[in-house]
Motif scaffolding. Structure first.
Motif, PDB file in Angstrom:
ATOM      1  N   UNK A  16      21.453 -31.792  44.390  1.00 40.75           N
ATOM      2  CA  UNK A  16      22.073 -31.593  43.089  1.00 40.75           C
ATOM      3  C   UNK A  16      23.355 -32.423  42.979  1.00 40.75           C
ATOM      4  N   UNK A  17      24.171 -32.379  44.038  1.00 46.61           N
ATOM      5  CA  UNK A  17      25.450 -33.071  43.967  1.00 46.61           C
ATOM      6  C   UNK A  17      25.263 -34.579  44.014  1.00 46.61           C
ATOM      7  N   UNK A  18      24.364 -35.029  44.893  1.00 41.63           N
ATOM      8  CA  UNK A  18      24.207 -36.462  45.056  1.00 41.63           C
ATOM      9  C   UNK A  18      23.331 -37.099  43.992  1.00 41.63           C
ATOM     10  N   UNK A  19      22.609 -36.284  43.239  1.00 40.94           N
ATOM     11  CA  UNK A  19      21.571 -36.823  42.383  1.00 40.94           C
ATOM     12  C   UNK A  19      21.998 -37.098  40.953  1.00 40.94           C
ATOM     13  N   UNK A  20      21.014 -37.312  40.121  1.00 42.16           N
ATOM     14  CA  UNK A  20      21.253 -37.591  38.710  1.00 42.16           C
ATOM     15  C   UNK A  20      21.223 -36.287  37.921  1.00 42.16           C
ATOM     16  N   UNK A  21      21.728 -36.354  36.691  1.00 38.81           N
ATOM     17  CA  UNK A  21      21.744 -35.197  35.797  1.00 38.81           C
ATOM     18  C   UNK A  21      22.512 -34.017  36.384  1.00 38.81           C
ATOM     19  N   UNK A  22      23.630 -34.310  37.025  1.00 33.96           N
ATOM     20  CA  UNK A  22      24.466 -33.269  37.576  1.00 33.96           C
ATOM     21  C   UNK A  22      25.207 -32.559  36.441  1.00 33.96           C
ATOM     22  N   UNK A  23      25.782 -31.394  36.747  1.00 36.56           N
ATOM     23  CA  UNK A  23      26.505 -30.625  35.726  1.00 36.56           C
ATOM     24  C   UNK A  23      27.616 -31.449  35.059  1.00 36.56           C
ATOM     25  N   UNK A  24      28.494 -32.117  35.831  1.00 33.92           N
ATOM     26  CA  UNK A  24      29.543 -32.916  35.158  1.00 33.92           C
ATOM     27  C   UNK A  24      28.965 -34.040  34.302  1.00 33.92           C
ATOM     28  N   UNK A  25      27.837 -34.596  34.747  1.00 33.70           N
ATOM     29  CA  UNK A  25      27.207 -35.653  33.965  1.00 33.70           C
ATOM     30  C   UNK A  25      26.712 -35.112  32.620  1.00 33.70           C
ATOM     31  N   UNK A  26      26.159 -33.914  32.640  1.00 28.18           N
ATOM     32  CA  UNK A  26      25.685 -33.312  31.392  1.00 28.18           C
ATOM     33  C   UNK A  26      26.855 -33.013  30.458  1.00 28.18           C
ATOM     34  N   UNK A  27      27.989 -32.612  31.035  1.00 30.07           N
ATOM     35  CA  UNK A  27      29.198 -32.372  30.233  1.00 30.07           C
ATOM     36  C   UNK A  27      29.609 -33.660  29.514  1.00 30.07           C
ATOM     37  N   UNK A  28      29.634 -34.760  30.265  1.00 21.81           N
ATOM     38  CA  UNK A  28      30.040 -36.048  29.692  1.00 21.81           C
ATOM     39  C   UNK A  28      29.056 -36.480  28.602  1.00 21.81           C
ATOM     40  N   UNK A  29      27.773 -36.321  28.863  1.00 23.36           N
ATOM     41  CA  UNK A  29      26.766 -36.732  27.878  1.00 23.36           C
ATOM     42  C   UNK A  29      26.860 -35.914  26.603  1.00 23.36           C
ATOM     43  N   UNK A  30      27.031 -34.594  26.746  1.00 29.51           N
ATOM     44  CA  UNK A  30      27.179 -33.736  25.563  1.00 29.51           C
ATOM     45  C   UNK A  30      28.390 -34.150  24.740  1.00 29.51           C
ATOM     46  N   UNK A  31      29.482 -34.433  25.436  1.00 32.21           N
ATOM     47  CA  UNK A  31      30.717 -34.829  24.767  1.00 32.21           C
ATOM     48  C   UNK A  31      30.530 -36.159  24.033  1.00 32.21           C
ATOM     49  N   UNK A  32      29.929 -37.131  24.708  1.00 31.16           N
ATOM     50  CA  UNK A  32      29.679 -38.437  24.084  1.00 31.16           C
ATOM     51  C   UNK A  32      28.813 -38.281  22.845  1.00 31.16           C
ATOM     52  N   UNK A  33      27.819 -37.430  22.946  1.00 31.54           N
ATOM     53  CA  UNK A  33      26.921 -37.200  21.822  1.00 31.54           C
ATOM     54  C   UNK A  33      27.680 -36.579  20.656  1.00 31.54           C
TER      55      UNK A  33
END
Ligand SMILES: [Zn+2]
Length: 148
Positions: A16-33
């Protein structure tokens, strides 16, 4: 770091930590959207497979877990046990990150790194993203509104 996880739950955590679609990544994507940006994800043809890519702006964002990418913040400290194992491993990760960013810049890309610990502060993160990217592209509906 005391580690009393079973091998199974530990490998799930590492994935989970090393991979894609991590929690912080989803936060950033939601914000960008919500800010109105359009973007691509995980472009494998670019150095380091940046997490979020803005092809027409030639801008890329890495969302990095503080532990695996050795941020050095409170949650990014290496474990105290087995330093002979962790230190070179985390240093390699960090060196690889630096190399990927340098390669991207050499290709004419501008690169932003968002750390896991920074994804918790939405206001500051919004400001940083807006500054890095410039104004979001207006979609056709916004354009129609603006003409009235
Ligand atoms: Zn951090």
């Amino acid at each position: 770091m005391t580690d009393n996880r079973t091998p199974e739950s530990r490998s799930a955590l590492m994935a989970r930590i090393g991979g894609k679609n991590t929690a912080p990544e989803l936060v950033v994507r939601r914000l960008l959207h919500s800010l109105g940006y359009r973007f691509r994800l995980h472009r494998r043809d670019l150095p380091g497979t940046p997490d979020v890519v803005f092809p027409s702006r030639r801008k890329a964002i890495f969302v990095n877990g503080c532990f695996w990418h050795a941020h050095g913040c409170r949650i990014g400290q290496p474990p105290k046990s087995k330093p002979e194992f962790w230190k070179p491993k985390l240093e390699r990760n960090r060196a690889r990150d630096n190399r990927n960013r340098a390669d991207l810049r050499a290709m004419g890309w501008t690169v932003l790194t968002v750390w896991q610990c920074q994804a918790r502060k939405a206001d500051q993160l919004s400001t940083r993203l807006l500054t890095f990217l410039g104004p979001p592209t207006k979609n056709p509906i916004d354009m129609r509104e603006a003409k009235r």
